[in-house]
Design a protein around this motif. Structure first.
Motif, PDB file in Angstrom:
ATOM      1  N   ARG A 187       0.847  -1.210   0.000  1.00 13.43           N
ATOM      2  CA  ARG A 187       0.000   0.000   0.000  1.00 13.43           C
ATOM      3  C   ARG A 187       0.872   1.247   0.000  1.00 13.43           C
ATOM      4  NH1 ARG A 187      -4.672   1.418   4.383  1.00 13.43           N
ATOM      5  NH2 ARG A 187      -5.854  -0.044   3.110  1.00 13.43           N
ATOM      6  N   LEU A 188       1.884   1.265   0.860  1.00  9.32           N
ATOM      7  CA  LEU A 188       2.768   2.425   0.947  1.00  9.32           C
ATOM      8  C   LEU A 188       3.479   2.665  -0.379  1.00  9.32           C
ATOM      9  CD1 LEU A 188       4.113   4.685   2.567  1.00  9.32           C
ATOM     10  CD2 LEU A 188       5.766   2.985   3.402  1.00  9.32           C
ATOM     11  N   GLU A 189       4.002   1.605  -0.971  1.00 11.18           N
ATOM     12  CA  GLU A 189       4.703   1.749  -2.245  1.00 11.18           C
ATOM     13  C   GLU A 189       3.773   2.264  -3.340  1.00 11.18           C
ATOM     14  OE1 GLU A 189       8.180  -1.650  -1.724  1.00 11.18           O
ATOM     15  OE2 GLU A 189       6.250  -2.230  -2.617  1.00 11.18           O
ATOM     16  N   LEU A 190       2.554   1.767  -3.395  1.00 12.69           N
ATOM     17  CA  LEU A 190       1.606   2.233  -4.410  1.00 12.69           C
ATOM     18  C   LEU A 190       1.206   3.691  -4.170  1.00 12.69           C
ATOM     19  CD1 LEU A 190       0.019   1.550  -6.942  1.00 12.69           C
ATOM     20  CD2 LEU A 190      -1.828   0.702  -5.478  1.00 12.69           C
ATOM     21  N   LEU A 191       1.055   4.082  -2.916  1.00 10.81           N
ATOM     22  CA  LEU A 191       0.723   5.473  -2.593  1.00 10.81           C
ATOM     23  C   LEU A 191       1.833   6.410  -3.077  1.00 10.81           C
ATOM     24  CD1 LEU A 191      -1.374   7.270  -1.057  1.00 10.81           C
ATOM     25  CD2 LEU A 191       0.132   7.023   0.936  1.00 10.81           C
ATOM     26  N   LEU A 192       3.069   6.059  -2.781  1.00 13.70           N
ATOM     27  CA  LEU A 192       4.200   6.908  -3.163  1.00 13.70           C
ATOM     28  C   LEU A 192       4.400   6.922  -4.675  1.00 13.70           C
ATOM     29  CD1 LEU A 192       6.614   5.757  -0.332  1.00 13.70           C
ATOM     30  CD2 LEU A 192       5.253   7.862  -0.383  1.00 13.70           C
ATOM     31  N   GLU A 193       4.298   5.751  -5.303  1.00  7.96           N
ATOM     32  CA  GLU A 193       4.429   5.681  -6.761  1.00  7.96           C
ATOM     33  C   GLU A 193       3.278   6.428  -7.439  1.00  7.96           C
ATOM     34  OE1 GLU A 193       5.569   5.352 -10.511  1.00  7.96           O
ATOM     35  OE2 GLU A 193       6.834   4.960  -8.768  1.00  7.96           O
ATOM     36  N   GLY A 194       2.093   6.342  -6.841  1.00  9.89           N
ATOM     37  CA  GLY A 194       0.956   7.073  -7.381  1.00  9.89           C
ATOM     38  C   GLY A 194       1.210   8.570  -7.402  1.00  9.89           C
TER      39      GLY A 194
ATOM     40  N   LEU B  23       9.321  13.217  -2.638  1.00  6.69           N
ATOM     41  CA  LEU B  23       8.298  13.433  -3.659  1.00  6.69           C
ATOM     42  C   LEU B  23       8.276  14.889  -4.102  1.00  6.69           C
ATOM     43  CD1 LEU B  23       5.304  11.400  -2.137  1.00  6.69           C
ATOM     44  CD2 LEU B  23       7.132  10.557  -3.626  1.00  6.69           C
ATOM     45  N   GLU B  24       8.249  15.782  -3.131  1.00  5.18           N
ATOM     46  CA  GLU B  24       8.164  17.203  -3.447  1.00  5.18           C
ATOM     47  C   GLU B  24       9.412  17.705  -4.166  1.00  5.18           C
ATOM     48  OE1 GLU B  24       6.977  19.319   0.099  1.00  5.18           O
ATOM     49  OE2 GLU B  24       4.924  18.552  -0.069  1.00  5.18           O
ATOM     50  N   MET B  25      10.570  17.174  -3.785  1.00  5.20           N
ATOM     51  CA  MET B  25      11.799  17.596  -4.467  1.00  5.20           C
ATOM     52  C   MET B  25      11.796  17.127  -5.922  1.00  5.20           C
ATOM     53  SD  MET B  25      14.515  19.281  -4.621  1.00  5.20           S
ATOM     54  CE  MET B  25      14.937  19.776  -2.975  1.00  5.20           C
ATOM     55  N   ALA B  26      11.288  15.932  -6.180  1.00  2.00           N
ATOM     56  CA  ALA B  26      11.191  15.463  -7.566  1.00  2.00           C
ATOM     57  C   ALA B  26      10.314  16.401  -8.376  1.00  2.00           C
ATOM     58  CB  ALA B  26      10.629  14.042  -7.607  1.00  2.00           C
TER      59      ALA B  26
ATOM     60  N   ALA C 222      14.159  10.312  -7.214  1.00  3.68           N
ATOM     61  CA  ALA C 222      13.200  10.228  -6.107  1.00  3.68           C
ATOM     62  C   ALA C 222      12.808   8.775  -5.843  1.00  3.68           C
ATOM     63  CB  ALA C 222      11.965  11.066  -6.403  1.00  3.68           C
ATOM     64  N   ARG C 223      12.597   8.016  -6.894  1.00  4.55           N
ATOM     65  CA  ARG C 223      12.241   6.598  -6.711  1.00  4.55           C
ATOM     66  C   ARG C 223      13.380   5.859  -6.003  1.00  4.55           C
ATOM     67  NH1 ARG C 223       9.459   7.856 -11.702  1.00  4.55           N
ATOM     68  NH2 ARG C 223       7.239   7.371 -11.411  1.00  4.55           N
ATOM     69  N   ALA C 224      14.623   6.159  -6.366  1.00  2.05           N
ATOM     70  CA  ALA C 224      15.770   5.530  -5.695  1.00  2.05           C
ATOM     71  C   ALA C 224      15.842   5.957  -4.228  1.00  2.05           C
ATOM     72  CB  ALA C 224      17.067   5.881  -6.429  1.00  2.05           C
ATOM     73  N   ALA C 225      15.584   7.232  -3.959  1.00  2.07           N
ATOM     74  CA  ALA C 225      15.612   7.723  -2.575  1.00  2.07           C
ATOM     75  C   ALA C 225      14.495   7.091  -1.752  1.00  2.07           C
ATOM     76  CB  ALA C 225      15.488   9.246  -2.557  1.00  2.07           C
ATOM     77  N   VAL C 226      13.307   6.966  -2.330  1.00  2.00           N
ATOM     78  CA  VAL C 226      12.188   6.321  -1.644  1.00  2.00           C
ATOM     79  C   VAL C 226      12.549   4.875  -1.328  1.00  2.00           C
ATOM     80  CG1 VAL C 226       9.837   5.416  -2.012  1.00  2.00           C
ATOM     81  CG2 VAL C 226      10.352   7.833  -2.493  1.00  2.00           C
ATOM     82  N   ARG C 227      13.098   4.163  -2.314  1.00  2.00           N
ATOM     83  CA  ARG C 227      13.466   2.755  -2.107  1.00  2.00           C
ATOM     84  C   ARG C 227      14.491   2.617  -0.988  1.00  2.00           C
ATOM     85  NH1 ARG C 227      10.518  -0.687  -2.558  1.00  2.00           N
ATOM     86  NH2 ARG C 227      11.223  -1.136  -0.497  1.00  2.00           N
TER      87      ARG C 227
END
Length: 191
Positions: A82-89, A159-162, A178-183
């Motif tokens: 859920r968290l990953e989908l929220l952030l990717e969304g 997210l906001e920086m991206a 951003a995706r790398a930083a989130v991961r």
């Protein structure tokens, strides 16, 4: 009645698009009427004032955001997926330019952050709700090894920086970073 509601939705969609680039102060009833080829009095009748137009635009942008980012994630049970989908969304919403200026709320928050009033309160409330949702979604991850509030703060910052880098510097690679930083953040948190 339906035609009037359809016109209202068209006005608000265009208003949100404009505000994502020029801010909520950039909205005018005359401009919207001209661009949408409707009468100025017709646009005014839907809102009554610039402030009401701004508030309705914030609500319309929030609905689009919820439909595109939040609802799909909430279809999953609490946890990492859920968290990953929220952030990717969120990243996809910004990256594909749902609004021409990137994230609508990122674009308008600086415009109203220090101004008192109903529009500021509405923008701030949606921001608080988003941050709370991210924190609660992080808290729903089992065996979290760190403070959920800190992790949520970092994730929202990525997210906001991206969004900022891609819009201001026309840098599509910002989303990859951003995706790398989130991961990396999730890997540390879930440990």
């Amino acid at each position: 009645m339906e035609r009037g509601e359809q016109t209202r939705r068209q006005i608000l969609r265009r208003a949100a698009e404009i505000a994502s680039v020029e801010g909520l102060e950039g909205l005018s009833i005359g401009r919207l009427a001209t661009e949408l080829e409707v009468s100025k009095s017709g646009v005014f009748a839907h809102f009554g004032s610039k402030e009401e137009l701004q508030l309705a635009t914030v609500r319309a942008a929030a609905k689009i955001f919820v439909d595109e980012v939040v609802t799909p994630a909430l279809d999953l049970p609490p946890g990492v997926a859920r968290l990953e989908l929220l952030l990717e969304g969120w990243l996809a919403y910004s990256e594909r330019r749902t609004f021409p200026g990137g994230c609508f709320f990122y674009a308008v928050q600086a415009e109203f952050d220090a101004r008192p009033g109903r529009v500021r309160d509405a923008v701030a409330e949606y921001g608080r709700s988003w941050n709370a949702l991210v924190r609660e979604t992080v808290e729903g991850v089992p065996d979290l090894a760190v403070d959920a509030g800190q992790v949520a703060f970092e994730l929202v910052a990525f997210l906001e920086m991206a969004n900022a880098q891609s819009v201001l510097h026309d840098d599509p690679a910002a989303y990859t970073r951003a995706r790398a930083a989130v991961r990396s953040c999730l890997d540390r948190a879930i440990g």
